[in-house]
Design a protein around this motif. Structure first.
Motif, short mmCIF file in Angstrom:
data_model
loop_
_atom_site.label_atom_id
_atom_site.label_comp_id
_atom_site.label_asym_id
_atom_site.label_seq_id
_atom_site.Cartn_x
_atom_site.Cartn_y
_atom_site.Cartn_z
N GLY A 164 0.66 -1.39 0.05
CA GLY A 164 -0.14 0.16 -0.06
C GLY A 164 0.88 1.25 0.20
O GLY A 164 0.37 2.43 0.26
N GLY A 165 1.96 1.06 -0.26
CA GLY A 165 3.08 2.15 -0.51
C GLY A 165 4.02 2.18 0.66
O GLY A 165 3.90 1.36 1.56
N GLY A 166 4.89 2.96 0.98
CA GLY A 166 5.98 2.94 1.92
C GLY A 166 7.14 4.07 1.66
O GLY A 166 6.76 5.25 1.12
N LYS A 167 8.22 3.75 2.31
CA LYS A 167 9.29 4.85 2.01
C LYS A 167 10.53 3.95 1.70
O LYS A 167 10.69 2.86 2.03
N GLU A 173 17.16 0.70 1.83
CA GLU A 173 15.95 0.05 3.02
C GLU A 173 14.64 0.64 2.48
O GLU A 173 14.32 1.82 2.24
N CYS A 174 13.65 -0.31 2.08
CA CYS A 174 12.48 -0.10 1.45
C CYS A 174 11.58 -0.50 2.70
O CYS A 174 11.47 -2.10 3.04
N ARG A 175 10.62 0.40 3.23
CA ARG A 175 9.78 -0.07 4.16
C ARG A 175 8.33 0.24 3.86
O ARG A 175 8.14 1.24 3.18
N ASP A 176 7.33 -0.91 4.14
CA ASP A 176 5.89 -0.57 4.12
C ASP A 176 5.15 -1.01 5.43
O ASP A 176 5.82 -1.61 6.26
N GLU A 177 3.94 -0.43 5.42
CA GLU A 177 3.28 -0.87 6.66
C GLU A 177 2.13 -1.85 6.24
O GLU A 177 0.94 -1.75 6.92
N PRO A 212 3.08 -11.08 9.47
CA PRO A 212 1.89 -10.95 9.34
C PRO A 212 1.21 -9.58 10.10
O PRO A 212 1.53 -9.52 11.42
N GLY A 213 0.73 -8.72 9.49
CA GLY A 213 0.32 -7.44 10.24
C GLY A 213 1.23 -6.28 10.63
O GLY A 213 0.74 -5.34 11.07
N LYS A 214 2.50 -6.74 10.29
CA LYS A 214 3.49 -5.47 10.98
C LYS A 214 4.16 -5.17 9.81
O LYS A 214 5.25 -4.30 9.98
N GLY A 215 3.61 -5.17 8.61
CA GLY A 215 4.50 -4.63 7.40
C GLY A 215 5.75 -5.29 7.05
O GLY A 215 6.17 -6.40 7.66
N THR A 216 6.56 -4.70 6.07
CA THR A 216 7.80 -5.50 5.72
C THR A 216 9.09 -4.35 5.35
O THR A 216 8.82 -3.34 4.95
N THR A 217 10.04 -4.90 5.84
CA THR A 217 11.26 -3.88 5.47
C THR A 217 12.41 -4.79 4.61
O THR A 217 12.52 -6.07 5.11
N VAL A 218 12.57 -4.39 3.54
CA VAL A 218 13.70 -5.22 2.88
C VAL A 218 14.92 -4.17 2.78
O VAL A 218 14.99 -3.02 2.35
N SER A 219 16.22 -4.69 3.21
CA SER A 219 17.30 -4.10 3.10
C SER A 219 18.30 -4.80 2.10
O SER A 219 18.38 -6.02 2.10
N MET A 220 18.93 -3.94 1.24
CA MET A 220 19.76 -4.62 0.16
C MET A 220 20.91 -3.48 0.08
O MET A 220 21.08 -2.52 0.33
#
Length: 124
Positions: free
Chosen positions: A49-52, A67-71, A112-120
């Protein structure tokens, strides 16, 4: 940088490519990592749903880190999501695994329910 539309994906990709070009990386290496960034940022928009996204050099300027984060709803089974062929959106199922293969460092943190953070990262 906020991620909400496909224009934001393009902007993130261009920002990464610009930095890597300034650091003297080859066109192939730039394209590989920029493609990984495109995939991850697109996932944040479509699935989260979007992120930073944050783009920065590590302390010793040896790696460019992203680092890409979403909620969003999070990923229930990260191992399964990383496997080729797995898809929740009807795509080819190569997104996360493909992005990992195009990066030097890659980590997914999600629940689940906590969003995702991808670090690369990519070595400079």
């Amino acid at each position: 940088m906020t991620l909400a539309t496909s224009r934001d994906v393009v902007a993130a990709r261009q920002a990464v490519a610009r930095i890597l070009k300034e650091r003297g990386l080859s066109a192939v290496r730039i394209t590989r990592f920029a493609t990984a960034v495109s995939e991850i940022t697109r996932n944040a928009i479509v699935h989260g749903g979007g992120g930073k996204i944050s783009i920065y050099l590590d302390d010793r300027s040896e790696y460019l880190r992203v680092e890409c984060r979403d909620e969003g709803p999070g990923i229930e089974n990260v191992t399964l999501a990383m496997s080729d062929g797995y898809t929740t959106a009807g795509g080819l199922g190569r997104g996360l695994g493909g992005a990992k293969r195009l990066s030097h460092g890659f980590e997914v943190r999600s629940a689940p329910g906590k969003g995702t953070t991808v670090s690369m990262s990519v070595k400079l």
